[in-house]
Scaffold this motif. Structure first.
Motif, mmCIF file in Angstrom:
data_model
loop_
_atom_site.group_PDB
_atom_site.id
_atom_site.type_symbol
_atom_site.label_atom_id
_atom_site.label_comp_id
_atom_site.label_asym_id
_atom_site.label_seq_id
_atom_site.Cartn_x
_atom_site.Cartn_y
_atom_site.Cartn_z
ATOM 1 N N LYS A 1 -11.105 35.378 14.093
ATOM 2 C CA LYS A 1 -12.330 35.486 14.878
ATOM 3 C C LYS A 1 -12.291 36.777 15.682
ATOM 4 C CE LYS A 1 -15.253 32.929 18.061
ATOM 5 N NZ LYS A 1 -15.423 31.700 18.812
ATOM 6 N N HIS A 2 -13.190 37.682 15.341
ATOM 7 C CA HIS A 2 -13.367 38.909 16.107
ATOM 8 C C HIS A 2 -14.655 38.748 16.890
ATOM 9 C CE1 HIS A 2 -11.064 41.287 12.765
ATOM 10 N NE2 HIS A 2 -10.260 40.558 13.503
ATOM 11 N N GLN A 3 -14.608 39.094 18.161
ATOM 12 C CA GLN A 3 -15.780 38.927 19.013
ATOM 13 C C GLN A 3 -15.777 39.990 20.096
ATOM 14 O OE1 GLN A 3 -16.072 34.952 20.475
ATOM 15 N NE2 GLN A 3 -17.776 35.381 21.808
ATOM 16 N N GLY A 4 -16.948 40.528 20.396
ATOM 17 C CA GLY A 4 -17.062 41.556 21.420
ATOM 18 C C GLY A 4 -16.778 42.933 20.858
ATOM 19 N N ALA A 5 -17.068 43.941 21.643
ATOM 20 C CA ALA A 5 -16.966 45.334 21.203
ATOM 21 C C ALA A 5 -15.523 45.757 20.943
ATOM 22 C CB ALA A 5 -17.584 46.249 22.258
ATOM 23 N N TYR A 6 -15.364 46.581 19.910
ATOM 24 C CA TYR A 6 -14.102 47.253 19.594
ATOM 25 C C TYR A 6 -14.370 48.752 19.723
ATOM 26 C CZ TYR A 6 -12.035 42.956 17.726
ATOM 27 O OH TYR A 6 -11.517 41.691 17.583
ATOM 28 N N PHE A 7 -13.401 49.472 20.224
ATOM 29 C CA PHE A 7 -13.576 50.892 20.516
ATOM 30 C C PHE A 7 -12.609 51.700 19.653
ATOM 31 C CE2 PHE A 7 -14.981 48.429 24.056
ATOM 32 C CZ PHE A 7 -16.035 49.121 24.625
ATOM 33 N N ASP A 8 -13.050 52.087 18.484
ATOM 34 C CA ASP A 8 -12.192 52.795 17.540
ATOM 35 C C ASP A 8 -13.020 53.754 16.702
ATOM 36 O OD1 ASP A 8 -9.396 52.181 17.685
ATOM 37 O OD2 ASP A 8 -9.817 50.150 17.016
ATOM 38 N N PRO A 9 -12.357 54.678 15.986
ATOM 39 C CA PRO A 9 -13.096 55.567 15.078
ATOM 40 C C PRO A 9 -13.889 54.738 14.064
ATOM 41 C CG PRO A 9 -10.832 56.320 15.330
ATOM 42 C CD PRO A 9 -10.922 54.975 16.006
ATOM 43 N N GLY A 10 -15.122 55.153 13.837
ATOM 44 C CA GLY A 10 -15.989 54.459 12.895
ATOM 45 C C GLY A 10 -16.783 53.322 13.510
ATOM 46 N N GLU B 1 -19.254 51.688 16.783
ATOM 47 C CA GLU B 1 -20.391 52.204 17.553
ATOM 48 C C GLU B 1 -19.937 52.890 18.843
ATOM 49 O OE1 GLU B 1 -23.013 49.045 19.193
ATOM 50 O OE2 GLU B 1 -21.375 47.683 18.671
ATOM 51 N N TYR B 2 -18.740 52.535 19.335
ATOM 52 C CA TYR B 2 -18.199 53.152 20.548
ATOM 53 C C TYR B 2 -16.809 53.700 20.243
ATOM 54 C CZ TYR B 2 -21.848 50.229 22.485
ATOM 55 O OH TYR B 2 -23.052 49.625 22.729
ATOM 56 N N GLU B 3 -16.569 54.919 20.685
ATOM 57 C CA GLU B 3 -15.244 55.519 20.541
ATOM 58 C C GLU B 3 -14.339 54.971 21.642
ATOM 59 O OE1 GLU B 3 -14.215 57.717 18.140
ATOM 60 O OE2 GLU B 3 -16.170 57.478 17.184
ATOM 61 N N ASN B 4 -13.058 55.269 21.571
ATOM 62 C CA ASN B 4 -12.130 54.743 22.568
ATOM 63 C C ASN B 4 -12.006 55.665 23.791
ATOM 64 O OD1 ASN B 4 -10.579 56.766 21.517
ATOM 65 N ND2 ASN B 4 -8.826 55.500 21.013
ATOM 66 N N ALA B 5 -13.063 56.364 24.118
ATOM 67 C CA ALA B 5 -13.100 57.225 25.302
ATOM 68 C C ALA B 5 -13.570 56.413 26.506
ATOM 69 C CB ALA B 5 -14.043 58.397 25.063
ATOM 70 N N GLN B 6 -13.005 56.674 27.659
ATOM 71 C CA GLN B 6 -13.349 55.936 28.874
ATOM 72 C C GLN B 6 -14.855 56.009 29.176
ATOM 73 O OE1 GLN B 6 -11.064 57.041 32.332
ATOM 74 N NE2 GLN B 6 -11.809 55.313 33.509
ATOM 75 N N SER B 7 -15.489 57.094 28.820
ATOM 76 C CA SER B 7 -16.931 57.246 29.060
ATOM 77 C C SER B 7 -17.761 56.238 28.258
ATOM 78 C CB SER B 7 -17.377 58.670 28.713
ATOM 79 O OG SER B 7 -17.115 58.945 27.345
ATOM 80 N N GLU B 8 -17.179 55.610 27.256
ATOM 81 C CA GLU B 8 -17.877 54.647 26.403
ATOM 82 C C GLU B 8 -17.692 53.197 26.855
ATOM 83 O OE1 GLU B 8 -19.233 55.569 22.803
ATOM 84 O OE2 GLU B 8 -19.639 57.165 24.241
#
Length: 189
Positions: free
Chosen positions: A43-52, A54-61
């Motif tokens: 079960k994956h749920q909620g935003a993931y912050f990785d290349p590819g 919708e959000y990159e793993n930058a703090q601004s995101e």
């Protein structure tokens, strides 16, 4: 406050995050039908912050997918390579480790490149996925070794909630024993 999460694909880090996601102290507003994947045991749920994604793993995101209040769980596989930088931000970091072979096997069983969320196309193919898993696990374990004095091991989701100073979720007493799931969970604070 943010709770940063990292683990290699197949480490079962999503289940570790899921087991605290229901705490009343967690902002779950990042959870949408587009940001979910369910396949029986996975079960994956909620935003993931990785290349590819919708959000990159930058703090601004980090705040972009949220609209609520509470601690925000920021999940990124590639945080594994940025731990020395991330530690300086003052947020707790949850690190999930499982050996390389079991990570690749579990990720493949969970759907591999057919997993619809998060998007794993960044990893390109099975050989490159294997290399990424190895590098991510190596970086996680090196960070834990280098910061033993500030890293605590958690045996279950009760320990994890205590380490993060959040309320245990109302899961009808369900304990997620990490040793029984063949994973290791650490918190850097």
């Amino acid at each position: 406050m943010y709770i940063l999460f990292t683990g290699a694909p197949g480490s079962k880090w999503s289940s570790v995050a899921q087991n605290i996601y229901l705490s009343p102290d967690i902002d779950r507003s990042d959870s949408t039908s587009d940001r979910a994947y369910h396949n029986g045991a996975v079960k994956h749920q909620g935003a993931y912050f990785d290349p590819g994604m919708e959000y990159e793993n930058a703090q601004s995101e980090w705040d972009k997918p949220f609209s609520g209040t509470g601690h925000r769980i920021i999940k990124s596989h590639t945080f594994a390579h940025q731990l020395d930088e991330l530690k300086n931000l003052g947020h707790p970091i949850v690190l999930v480790y499982r050996n390389d072979v079991e990570c690749l096997d579990w990720w493949s069983q969970a759907g591999g490149f057919e997993i619809t969320y998060p998007n794993y196309q960044y990893y390109e193919n099975l050989d490159k996925m294997w290399q990424h898993i190895q590098r991510q696990n190596t970086d996680i374990m090196q960070f834990i070794k280098d910061h033993r004095d500030r890293t605590v091991s958690c045996n279950d989701n009760v320990d994890l909630c205590r380490a993060l100073n959040i309320t245990f979720p109302d899961t009808k007493g369900r304990i997620h024993n990490y040793k029984h799931k063949d994973i290791k969970v650490y918190v850097y604070k």
